[in-house]
Write a protein that holds these residues in place. Structure first.
Motif, PDB file in Angstrom:
ATOM      1  N   THR A  20      42.874  17.477   9.991  1.00  0.00           N
ATOM      2  CA  THR A  20      43.725  18.562  10.478  1.00  0.00           C
ATOM      3  C   THR A  20      44.849  18.771   9.473  1.00  0.00           C
ATOM      4  O   THR A  20      45.148  17.892   8.671  1.00  0.00           O
ATOM      5  CB  THR A  20      44.350  18.222  11.845  1.00  0.00           C
ATOM      6  N   ARG A  45      44.969  24.126  10.672  1.00  0.00           N
ATOM      7  CA  ARG A  45      43.517  24.000  10.587  1.00  0.00           C
ATOM      8  C   ARG A  45      43.064  22.727  11.284  1.00  0.00           C
ATOM      9  O   ARG A  45      43.682  21.679  11.161  1.00  0.00           O
ATOM     10  CB  ARG A  45      43.044  23.955   9.143  1.00  0.00           C
ATOM     11  N   TYR A  46      41.953  22.835  11.988  1.00  0.00           N
ATOM     12  CA  TYR A  46      41.327  21.725  12.687  1.00  0.00           C
ATOM     13  C   TYR A  46      39.845  21.772  12.342  1.00  0.00           C
ATOM     14  O   TYR A  46      39.228  22.828  12.422  1.00  0.00           O
ATOM     15  CB  TYR A  46      41.545  21.902  14.194  1.00  0.00           C
ATOM     16  N   PHE A  47      39.275  20.653  11.919  1.00  0.00           N
ATOM     17  CA  PHE A  47      37.878  20.620  11.494  1.00  0.00           C
ATOM     18  C   PHE A  47      37.251  19.355  12.056  1.00  0.00           C
ATOM     19  O   PHE A  47      37.545  18.260  11.612  1.00  0.00           O
ATOM     20  CB  PHE A  47      37.812  20.627   9.964  1.00  0.00           C
ATOM     21  N   ASN A  48      36.410  19.487  13.068  1.00  0.00           N
ATOM     22  CA  ASN A  48      35.798  18.354  13.745  1.00  0.00           C
ATOM     23  C   ASN A  48      34.309  18.328  13.434  1.00  0.00           C
ATOM     24  O   ASN A  48      33.575  19.205  13.851  1.00  0.00           O
ATOM     25  CB  ASN A  48      36.028  18.465  15.252  1.00  0.00           C
ATOM     26  N   LYS A  49      33.877  17.335  12.685  1.00  0.00           N
ATOM     27  CA  LYS A  49      32.458  17.197  12.344  1.00  0.00           C
ATOM     28  C   LYS A  49      32.005  15.802  12.737  1.00  0.00           C
ATOM     29  O   LYS A  49      32.641  14.818  12.397  1.00  0.00           O
ATOM     30  CB  LYS A  49      32.246  17.391  10.851  1.00  0.00           C
ATOM     31  N   THR A  64      22.864  13.779  16.853  1.00  0.00           N
ATOM     32  CA  THR A  64      24.029  14.587  17.175  1.00  0.00           C
ATOM     33  C   THR A  64      24.580  15.114  15.865  1.00  0.00           C
ATOM     34  O   THR A  64      24.838  14.357  14.955  1.00  0.00           O
ATOM     35  CB  THR A  64      25.124  13.738  17.863  1.00  0.00           C
ATOM     36  N   LYS A  66      27.463  17.902  15.314  1.00  0.00           N
ATOM     37  CA  LYS A  66      28.302  18.937  15.900  1.00  0.00           C
ATOM     38  C   LYS A  66      29.393  19.322  14.916  1.00  0.00           C
ATOM     39  O   LYS A  66      29.877  18.503  14.154  1.00  0.00           O
ATOM     40  CB  LYS A  66      28.857  18.423  17.224  1.00  0.00           C
ATOM     41  N   LEU A  67      29.758  20.569  14.956  1.00  0.00           N
ATOM     42  CA  LEU A  67      30.843  21.063  14.125  1.00  0.00           C
ATOM     43  C   LEU A  67      31.620  22.086  14.942  1.00  0.00           C
ATOM     44  O   LEU A  67      31.052  23.037  15.455  1.00  0.00           O
ATOM     45  CB  LEU A  67      30.307  21.719  12.858  1.00  0.00           C
ATOM     46  N   ASN A  68      32.895  21.850  15.107  1.00  0.00           N
ATOM     47  CA  ASN A  68      33.764  22.878  15.663  1.00  0.00           C
ATOM     48  C   ASN A  68      35.059  22.863  14.866  1.00  0.00           C
ATOM     49  O   ASN A  68      35.568  21.814  14.510  1.00  0.00           O
ATOM     50  CB  ASN A  68      33.996  22.718  17.164  1.00  0.00           C
ATOM     51  N   SER A  69      35.538  24.036  14.544  1.00  0.00           N
ATOM     52  CA  SER A  69      36.740  24.111  13.729  1.00  0.00           C
ATOM     53  C   SER A  69      37.437  25.440  13.967  1.00  0.00           C
ATOM     54  O   SER A  69      36.852  26.377  14.500  1.00  0.00           O
ATOM     55  CB  SER A  69      36.390  23.963  12.255  1.00  0.00           C
ATOM     56  N   TYR A  70      38.690  25.481  13.594  1.00  0.00           N
ATOM     57  CA  TYR A  70      39.408  26.742  13.595  1.00  0.00           C
ATOM     58  C   TYR A  70      40.496  26.702  12.538  1.00  0.00           C
ATOM     59  O   TYR A  70      40.927  25.657  12.094  1.00  0.00           O
ATOM     60  CB  TYR A  70      39.998  27.086  14.965  1.00  0.00           C
TER      61      TYR A  70
END
Length: 81
Positions: A20, A45-49, A64, A66-70
């Motif tokens: 982040t 910024r947030y980047f979750n992988k 699994t 997964k990727l979510n970010s903004y």
């Protein structure tokens, strides 16, 4: 988990990272006659992988990925007397 890079249980296949960042630039000034302006420009910024999250044998249904970010850019500006 295993240290063998040819194994599906290789420990580097099982990791979780959430980088982040937040930055802002703020300017506050007085305009005279009692008026002030306080302005802040920011970016966040947030980047979750997440890759495989398990310690059992990998099958066709066990993975699994997964990727979510903004990423957000904004501005807050206040003026007051």
């Amino acid at each position: 988990m295993s240290g063998d890079s040819t194994s599906p249980l290789y420990y580097k296949f099982n990791f979780y990272s959430i980088p982040t960042h937040f930055e802002y630039l703020g300017v506050k000034t007085s305009l005279g006659n009692g008026w002030t302006i306080d302005d802040k420009v920011y970016t966040m910024r947030y980047f979750n992988k997440q890759n495989y999250n398990g310690v059992t044998t990998i099958t066709a249904t066990s993975a699994t990925d997964k990727l979510n970010s903004y990423w957000k850019v904004g501005n807050t500006c206040r003026s007051r007397r």
